[in-house]
Scaffold this motif. Structure first.
Motif, PDB file in Angstrom:
ATOM      1  N   GLY A 264       0.796  -1.221   0.000  1.00 51.36           N
ATOM      2  CA  GLY A 264       0.000   0.000   0.000  1.00 51.36           C
ATOM      3  C   GLY A 264       0.828   1.270   0.000  1.00 51.36           C
ATOM      4  N   GLU A 265       0.623   2.099   1.031  1.00 52.51           N
ATOM      5  CA  GLU A 265       1.336   3.371   1.112  1.00 52.51           C
ATOM      6  C   GLU A 265       2.842   3.170   1.134  1.00 52.51           C
ATOM      7  OE1 GLU A 265       1.799   7.386   3.892  1.00 52.51           O
ATOM      8  OE2 GLU A 265       1.050   5.498   4.750  1.00 52.51           O
ATOM      9  N   ALA A 266       3.292   2.087   1.773  1.00 55.05           N
ATOM     10  CA  ALA A 266       4.732   1.835   1.848  1.00 55.05           C
ATOM     11  C   ALA A 266       5.327   1.647   0.456  1.00 55.05           C
ATOM     12  CB  ALA A 266       5.004   0.605   2.712  1.00 55.05           C
ATOM     13  N   PHE A 267       4.593   0.991  -0.432  1.00 59.56           N
ATOM     14  CA  PHE A 267       5.068   0.814  -1.803  1.00 59.56           C
ATOM     15  C   PHE A 267       5.176   2.169  -2.504  1.00 59.56           C
ATOM     16  CE2 PHE A 267       4.006   0.222  -6.353  1.00 59.56           C
ATOM     17  CZ  PHE A 267       5.133  -0.482  -6.727  1.00 59.56           C
ATOM     18  N   GLU A 268       4.193   3.025  -2.287  1.00 54.88           N
ATOM     19  CA  GLU A 268       4.218   4.359  -2.889  1.00 54.88           C
ATOM     20  C   GLU A 268       5.411   5.166  -2.378  1.00 54.88           C
ATOM     21  OE1 GLU A 268       0.500   6.207  -2.109  1.00 54.88           O
ATOM     22  OE2 GLU A 268      -0.675   4.746  -3.250  1.00 54.88           O
ATOM     23  N   LEU A 269       5.686   5.086  -1.076  1.00 53.03           N
ATOM     24  CA  LEU A 269       6.812   5.822  -0.512  1.00 53.03           C
ATOM     25  C   LEU A 269       8.143   5.231  -0.973  1.00 53.03           C
ATOM     26  CD1 LEU A 269       5.589   6.471   3.159  1.00 53.03           C
ATOM     27  CD2 LEU A 269       5.838   8.139   1.308  1.00 53.03           C
ATOM     28  N   ALA A 270       8.206   3.912  -1.061  1.00 56.91           N
ATOM     29  CA  ALA A 270       9.442   3.276  -1.529  1.00 56.91           C
ATOM     30  C   ALA A 270       9.739   3.687  -2.966  1.00 56.91           C
ATOM     31  CB  ALA A 270       9.321   1.760  -1.425  1.00 56.91           C
ATOM     32  N   THR A 271       8.691   3.841  -3.758  1.00 54.17           N
ATOM     33  CA  THR A 271       8.872   4.291  -5.138  1.00 54.17           C
ATOM     34  C   THR A 271       9.263   5.767  -5.177  1.00 54.17           C
ATOM     35  OG1 THR A 271       7.228   2.670  -5.898  1.00 54.17           O
ATOM     36  CG2 THR A 271       7.740   4.507  -7.381  1.00 54.17           C
ATOM     37  N   LYS A 272       8.643   6.560  -4.312  1.00 55.49           N
ATOM     38  CA  LYS A 272       8.974   7.991  -4.222  1.00 55.49           C
ATOM     39  C   LYS A 272      10.444   8.195  -3.894  1.00 55.49           C
ATOM     40  CE  LYS A 272       8.269  11.883  -1.053  1.00 55.49           C
ATOM     41  NZ  LYS A 272       7.496  12.392   0.118  1.00 55.49           N
ATOM     42  N   TRP A 273      10.974   7.389  -2.966  1.00 53.69           N
ATOM     43  CA  TRP A 273      12.355   7.565  -2.520  1.00 53.69           C
ATOM     44  C   TRP A 273      13.354   6.726  -3.312  1.00 53.69           C
ATOM     45  CZ3 TRP A 273      14.033  11.427   0.349  1.00 53.69           C
ATOM     46  CH2 TRP A 273      13.104  12.114   1.141  1.00 53.69           C
ATOM     47  N   HIS A 274      12.868   5.978  -4.288  1.00 49.34           N
ATOM     48  CA  HIS A 274      13.777   5.237  -5.163  1.00 49.34           C
ATOM     49  C   HIS A 274      14.249   6.196  -6.255  1.00 49.34           C
ATOM     50  CE1 HIS A 274      14.517   1.678  -8.117  1.00 49.34           C
ATOM     51  NE2 HIS A 274      15.602   1.953  -7.420  1.00 49.34           N
ATOM     52  N   ILE A 275      15.025   7.164  -5.833  1.00 48.42           N
ATOM     53  CA  ILE A 275      15.433   8.256  -6.714  1.00 48.42           C
ATOM     54  C   ILE A 275      16.719   7.867  -7.423  1.00 48.42           C
ATOM     55  CG2 ILE A 275      15.976  10.711  -6.821  1.00 48.42           C
ATOM     56  CD1 ILE A 275      14.590  10.968  -4.070  1.00 48.42           C
ATOM     57  N   LYS A 276      16.638   7.786  -8.735  1.00 50.73           N
ATOM     58  CA  LYS A 276      17.753   7.305  -9.542  1.00 50.73           C
ATOM     59  C   LYS A 276      18.439   8.464 -10.274  1.00 50.73           C
ATOM     60  CE  LYS A 276      14.944   4.482 -11.680  1.00 50.73           C
ATOM     61  NZ  LYS A 276      13.727   4.737 -10.888  1.00 50.73           N
ATOM     62  N   THR A 277      19.469   8.114 -11.004  1.00 44.25           N
ATOM     63  CA  THR A 277      20.265   9.125 -11.707  1.00 44.25           C
ATOM     64  C   THR A 277      19.404  10.015 -12.596  1.00 44.25           C
ATOM     65  OG1 THR A 277      22.224   7.701 -11.681  1.00 44.25           O
ATOM     66  CG2 THR A 277      22.171   9.461 -13.322  1.00 44.25           C
ATOM     67  N   ASP A 278      18.527   9.407 -13.380  1.00 43.11           N
ATOM     68  CA  ASP A 278      17.696  10.189 -14.297  1.00 43.11           C
ATOM     69  C   ASP A 278      16.779  11.153 -13.549  1.00 43.11           C
ATOM     70  OD1 ASP A 278      18.859   8.901 -16.394  1.00 43.11           O
ATOM     71  OD2 ASP A 278      17.204   7.506 -16.747  1.00 43.11           O
ATOM     72  N   ASP A 279      16.341  10.764 -12.357  1.00 42.46           N
ATOM     73  CA  ASP A 279      15.455  11.617 -11.570  1.00 42.46           C
ATOM     74  C   ASP A 279      16.176  12.851 -11.043  1.00 42.46           C
ATOM     75  OD1 ASP A 279      13.311   9.760 -11.820  1.00 42.46           O
ATOM     76  OD2 ASP A 279      14.235   8.539 -10.254  1.00 42.46           O
TER      77      ASP A 279
END
Length: 312
Positions: A264-279
Motif C-alpha cells: 500500500g502506502e509503503a510501496f508508494e513511498l518506496a517508489t517515491k524515494w527510489h530516486i535514480k540518476t535520471d530523476d
C-alpha cells in the motif's frame, strides 16, 4: 550552552521513515521465513546478514535523532542531539548498501560468485594482519591465514581475475575488495547520481574523520533545533537508501517483491524515494563540476548534505 530543551520536528519525514523501516523489516524477515527450510547459496546468507546490518544502522540513526537522555554536571537530561554520530552512521549505512549492490553484480551469477569470494578473501586477509597476543587468537590468526590462501587460489584461477590490471591485482591481494573501483563508481552503478553522491559522501566522511568543518558545525550547532535540522538531513538520505534497498531486494527475492507490491502506502513511498540518476538529472546535469575525480574523504563539506529531490 543549549538555549532550548524543545525542538521542532520534521513530522512528515519521520512518519515516512517509520512506514519504510517497517516495510524493510517485513521484506527481510518475510523472505527469511519463506526460505527457512531451503539451503540458499552462501552469498544469499551473507546478503541477509548485510540487510539486517543495514536495517539496524537505519534504526540507530532514527534513535540518535532524539535528544540524548544522559545527564551530566554540565549538560541537562535531553540537552542535545548527537547529529555528528547521525552523519557518521549514515555514511556507514550508505557504504553497507553499496557493498550489497556490488555483490549482487547486476544478476550475473558467475560474477556474483566471484565477487563473493573476493569479498570473503579480503575479510580473512585483513584478519590475518591482526597481531595475536593470546593462544586463542593465534589459532584464529592461523585460520585466517589458511582461509585467505585457499580463497586467493580460487580467485587467481578465475577468468575475472585475469581482467584486473597489475595494480588492481596487487591491491586485491592486499585485501581491497573494491580494487579497480571507488565509492563514486559503486554509487553510480547502484543508480545514484554521481554529483549528488560526491556532495553527500565527503560531507558524511568529514564527521567520520573529524574534519575541521565538522568540528566547526558541532561547535556552532548550539540549539536542539539546529542539531535536529543537521541530523534530519541525514535521515532523508536514509529514506533514499530504503527506497533503493526495497526495489533491489524485491528484484532478488520473490517473497520480498510480493510484500513490497502489496504494502500500500509503503510501496508508494518506496517508489517515491527510489530516486535514480535520471530523476536527479534536472538538478545536477547543469552543474559545471568535474565528475570524473573520485570523492576524497578530505574534501571540505558544505553546511549540510543536500536532501534528495524526493518530490518528483
Amino acid at each position: 550552552m543549549i538555549d532550548s530543551l524543545t525542538n521542532e520536528r520534521s513530522s512528515e519525514v519521520e512518519r515516512e521513515f517509520e512506514v519504510l523501516i517497517t516495510l524493510m523489516a517485513d521484506m527481510i524477515m518475510g523472505h527469511a521465513e519463506a526460505n527457512q527450510h531451503v539451503h540458499p547459496p552462501k552469498w544469499a546468507l551473507d546478503l541477509h546478514v548485510l540487510s539486517m546490518k543495514l536495517f539496524k544502522h537505519l534504526c540507530s540513526i532514527r534513535t540518535l535523532l532524539k535528544p540524548c537522555g544522559l545527564e551530566t554536571g554540565t549538560l541537562p537530561r535531553f540537552g542535545y542531539i548527537d547529529h555528528s554520530s547521525v552523519s557518521a552512521l549514515t555514511r556507514t549505512a550508505v557504504e553497507n548498501y553499496l557493498v550489497m549492490y556490488w555483490l549482487y553484480s547486476n544478476g550475473d551469477e558467475s560474477l556474483r560468485e566471484f565477487r563473493h569470494t573476493v569479498w570473503k578473501y579480503c575479510g580473512w586477509k585483513k584478519r590475518s594482519k591482526l597481531v595475536p597476543t593470546i593462544e586463542e587468537a593465534k589459532i584464529s590468526h592461523q585460520e585466517a591465514v589458511d582461509t585467505a590462501a585457499e580463497l586467493m587460489a580460487r580467485i587467481e584461477a578465475s577468468p575475472y581475475f585475469k581482467d584486473y590490471s597489475v595494480a588492481d591485482k596487487k591491491s586485491l591481494r592486499k585485501g581491497n575488495w573494491s580494487a579497480g573501483s571507488n565509492w563514486n563508481d559503486l554509487a553510480e552503478k547502484a543508480g545514484l547520481h554521481r554529483i549528488y553522491f560526491t556532495s553527500i559522501y565527503p560531507y558524511l566522511s568529514g564527521y567520520t574523520h573529524s574534519d575541521f568543518i565538522s568540528c566547526l558545525q558541532i561547535g556552532q550547532a548550539q540549539t536542539l533545533n539546529v542539531q535536529y535540522s543537521l541530523g534530519v538531513a541525514s535521515l532523508q538520505i536514509s529514506l533514499l537508501m530504503i527506497g533503493h534497498f526495497s526495489h533491489f531486494y524485491a528484484e532478488l527475492f520473490p517473497t520480498a517483491k510480493e510484500i513490497l507490491e502489496h504494502s500500500g502506502e509503503a510501496f508508494e513511498l518506496a517508489t517515491k524515494w527510489h530516486i535514480k540518476t535520471d530523476d536527479m538529472a534536472f538538478l545536477y546535469d547543469r552543474v559545471g563540476v568535474d565528475e570524473t575525480s573520485p570523492a576524497q574523504e578530505g574534501h571540505t563539506p558544505g553546511s549540510a548534505p543536500p536532501p534528495p529531490p524526493a518530490n518528483r
